[in-house]
Structure formats: C-alpha cells, structure tokens
Enzyme design. Structure first.
Site, PDB file in Angstrom:
ATOM      1  N   LYS A 174       8.914 -10.372 -52.004  1.00  0.00           N
ATOM      2  CA  LYS A 174      10.387  -9.906 -51.935  1.00  0.00           C
ATOM      3  C   LYS A 174      11.168 -11.042 -51.217  1.00  0.00           C
ATOM      4  CE  LYS A 174      11.192  -6.425 -48.379  1.00  0.00           C
ATOM      5  NZ  LYS A 174      11.847  -4.834 -48.865  1.00  0.00           N
TER       6      LYS A 174
HETATM    7  C1  LIG Z   1      12.192  -2.818 -54.539  1.00  0.00           C
HETATM    8  C2  LIG Z   1      11.190  -1.982 -53.789  1.00  0.00           C
HETATM    9  N1  LIG Z   1      10.373  -1.234 -53.244  1.00  0.00           N
HETATM   10  C3  LIG Z   1       9.395  -1.002 -52.814  1.00  0.00           C
HETATM   11  C4  LIG Z   1       9.567  -0.980 -51.615  1.00  0.00           C
HETATM   12  C5  LIG Z   1       8.798  -0.195 -50.220  1.00  0.00           C
HETATM   13  O1  LIG Z   1       7.680  -1.505 -49.856  1.00  0.00           O
HETATM   14  P1  LIG Z   1       7.383  -0.260 -48.453  1.00  0.00           P
HETATM   15  O2  LIG Z   1       6.782   0.298 -48.657  1.00  0.00           O
HETATM   16  O3  LIG Z   1       6.515  -1.775 -47.944  1.00  0.00           O
HETATM   17  O4  LIG Z   1       8.629  -0.976 -47.669  1.00  0.00           O
HETATM   18  C6  LIG Z   1      10.552  -1.779 -51.287  1.00  0.00           C
HETATM   19  C7  LIG Z   1      11.176  -1.784 -49.872  1.00  0.00           C
HETATM   20  O5  LIG Z   1      10.904  -3.314 -48.803  1.00  0.00           O
HETATM   21  C8  LIG Z   1      11.845  -2.118 -52.258  1.00  0.00           C
HETATM   22  O6  LIG Z   1      12.458  -2.587 -51.474  1.00  0.00           O
END
Ligand SMILES: Cc1ncc(COP(=O)(O)O)c(C=O)c1O
Length: 352
Positions: A174
């Site tokens: 991330k």
């Molecule tokens: C690109 C992306 N995909 C998926 C998610 C969903 O991830 P999570 O459920 O861990 O927030 C997020 C959000 O954080 C995101 O930014």
C-alpha cells in the site's frame, strides 16, 4: 450526488484529531509538517494504512488493527524502508491516538515516508540517504462513496486505465505512489458522472476499484479476483471471505472477465473506507435488480453487526481502546486460509 463536473465530491470530514503521533511522541496537528524538498513529494516514497475505529457500546473499537499494521510493515519491507518500529509499538500508538482524540469513531492513517535531512540534503531518486519519518493521524470520516451508497448502491464504470502490473508497482504494497494510478481511475470516473471506476489488470481481467476490492455474486456463489489480478490484499476483503464462510456462502477467488460484471446477479465493493458498498450499475448497465442484492445485504448486515460489536467476529477483530491489550495474539483465525489461494494467505497470515 455529484457537482456537474464531478470535481467537488469528497468524503465529509466532520472532525480531525488535534494531535498526531510522530516517531514515538505526540505533536500538535499544526506541527506535523514536511519540507517541500522531501524525497516523498518528488518520488512518491511513502507507504501507509487506512484503519477504521468504530463506535460500539463498549467504547471505540479499532477494526483488525494488527492485520493493518502487519500490512504496513509488509509494505515497508517491500520498499526496503528500514525503520525501527514493531507491530506492537505501532498498534499501541494507534490505540493511544484514538484515546487522545476523544472520538468514539474515526479513521486512522499511519504513514511512513522518505523525508529530507536538511543538514545533509539528498535530492536524487536513490532513497537510501533520506531519513524515514513515521506519523499516525486520525479523523472522523463519513461514508466514502456517499451516505446513500450503503443501501442504494453506486453507479460505476470500467476504467480506461489499467491497474499496476505486479512487476512494475507491486499492488500488494500500500504505497503512496500506487495511488497516482488510483487517482487516474477516480478522476475519470467522477468526470464521467460515476461514483467510482473499476480497473482491469494488464491482461484485461477485473482487478479492483481505485480504493476498494470487488466481489461478484452469481447464483449463490461469491467470486473475487485473486492477488494475481494486481489487487491490494484487502483486509475487508478477507473479512468478507470469513463472513461468507460463517454464513455458509461459497466464496472463490477467480479471474473475472469484464463482461461478467454486466451479467452478475450482484456486485459490491469492500474496503476500509467504502466498507461494503453495493454496485447498482456498471457502464450504465444495470446489475441484477439495480440495487443492493440479497446476498450483499446479508454479508453487509453481518459486517456492520461485527464492527458495531453486536456480534462476535470470526476472529479477534476488534481492539477496544478503553481496555486495549494490542499485543494479545488473536485466536489464529485472524486471516482466512480456507477460501484463499496460498498467495493471498501468505501476505496476511503472519499476523495470526
Ligand atoms: C486500491 C485498494 N484496494 C483495496 C482496498 C481495500 O483494502 P482494505 O479492505 O484493507 O481497506 C483499498 C483500501 O485500502 C485500496 O486502496
């Protein structure tokens, strides 16, 4: 729902915590600043997390804190960010921040980035000479895709922008830089009158939204793209998988063709910010009956019962900040492996 040109739509931020955790101490919000020549501003060298803290009858509860911080550490490792922070320290810092914020619900944002050493400045792409800085902020955040979206669903499009490829920018980290791709997807969607865009991977298979994972319901089976479709291994996604297992709903990771979105019975997004948001149309083609479908509703209901502390979670998912013992290990079911390909389990199972 949107201004005409789509430019002004943003999530409501009713309150911001006036302190920020910085490298082990709390500083005032106004003092949490960086130099404009910091490496991160020029070369995108940050990794971060987004974590929700929910209001429950037993006080504020942070949702899947350890799993989020583990993903944060994983992202830092991928980008060779050699910082001193441990899982427990960052969990404790997040809990302390929520306590100091005096908010009963909020969104927590840890961030680690390459800064600037003003006495020995380095301006090249090489990140190693630049010091690392770690901050955690928090604010109260409304419904990410709009207040009505949770019940009525959102209208989305398939983006002309592809998701990152695994060997260019790893989607499983991330990193701040990945969100330049997300911004292209989001801006295109908003300017064309959609709430969100769905990106395909470089092979043309469904990947994810600009800030959400995606699920497709066909009959009584729930499908979601695998990690190899360049998705972030979402913690809400994992929660949905475990909730489906509990509800006796079959859930499978599958590569999904774009056209399958149009003929799905139900579609929904999952994410920390978006929570569980139904999708009612894709490219102006109505999905199913054009609202929240029954399976989505069932999963969403269970998800909100768990986040409100009204029903036990499949694992140790809530960290109550009033009585937090963040270092207590979860019951080993922190991340589901049953319904997942081993590659997904590999990134997240560590925190179990
Ligand atoms: C690109 C992306 N995909 C998926 C998610 C969903 O991830 P999570 O459920 O861990 O927030 C997020 C959000 O954080 C995101 O930014």
């Amino acid at each position: 729902m949107f201004s005409k040109d789509g430019k002004h739509k943003d999530v409501k931020t009713p309150r911001i915590c006036d302190v920020v955790w910085h490298d082990g101490e709390f500083i005032n919000w106004n003092d949490a600043r960086v130099h404009v020549m910091s490496h991160v501003l020029h070369y995108g060298s940050s990794i971060f997390e987004g974590i929700r803290c929910y209001s429950t009858k037993q006080g504020p509860a942070i949702f899947r804190l350890r799993e989020h911080i583990q993903r944060f550490l994983n992202s830092a490792k991928i980008y060779r960010m050699d910082h001193p922070w441990t899982l427990d320290q960052l969990c404790d810092a997040s809990v302390d921040l929520v306590k100091r914020s005096e908010m009963d619900q909020c969104y927590i944002r840890p961030i680690l980035f390459r800064s600037l050493d003003e006495e020995h400045p380095a301006f090249g792409v090489n990140p190693f000479p630049n010091p690392l800085a770690c901050y955690i902020g928090a604010w109260d955040w409304g419904k990410y895709l709009g207040d009505e979206a949770i019940e009525q669903g959102v209208d989305v499009c398939v983006s002309t922008w592809n998701r990152l490829t695994a060997n260019s920018m790893p989607a499983m980290a991330k990193s701040g830089a990945n969100y330049m791709n997300s911004q292209l997807i989001k801006m295109e969607a908003l300017l064309n009158g959609f709430a969100e865009g769905i990106a395909l991977d470089d092979r043309g298979y469904v990947s994810e939204g600009s800030g959400e994972n995606i699920f497709l319901v066909t009959g009584d089976i729930v499908l979601t793209p695998p990690l190899s479709s360049s998705i972030l291994p979402g913690i809400t996604r994992d929660s949905v998988i475990q909730i489906c297992e509990e509800l006796g709903i079959t859930v499978k990771e599958r590569t999904i063709q774009r056209a399958a979105l149009y003929v799905a019975d139900e579609l929904f997004f999952s994410g920390t910010a978006a929570e569980i948001t139904p999708i009612r149309s894709v490219d102006r083609i109505t999905v199913g009956q054009g609202g929240r479908g029954p399976i989505t509703e069932k999963i969403q209901k269970r998800f909100f019962e768990i986040t409100k502390g009204e029903r036990p979670a499949p694992g140790n998912w809530l960290t109550y900040t009033n009585k937090a013992n963040t270092s207590s290990p979860s019951d080993g079911k922190s991340f589901s492996t049953a319904a997942l390909e081993s590659e997904t389990a590999a990134i997240i199972v560590k925190s179990a």
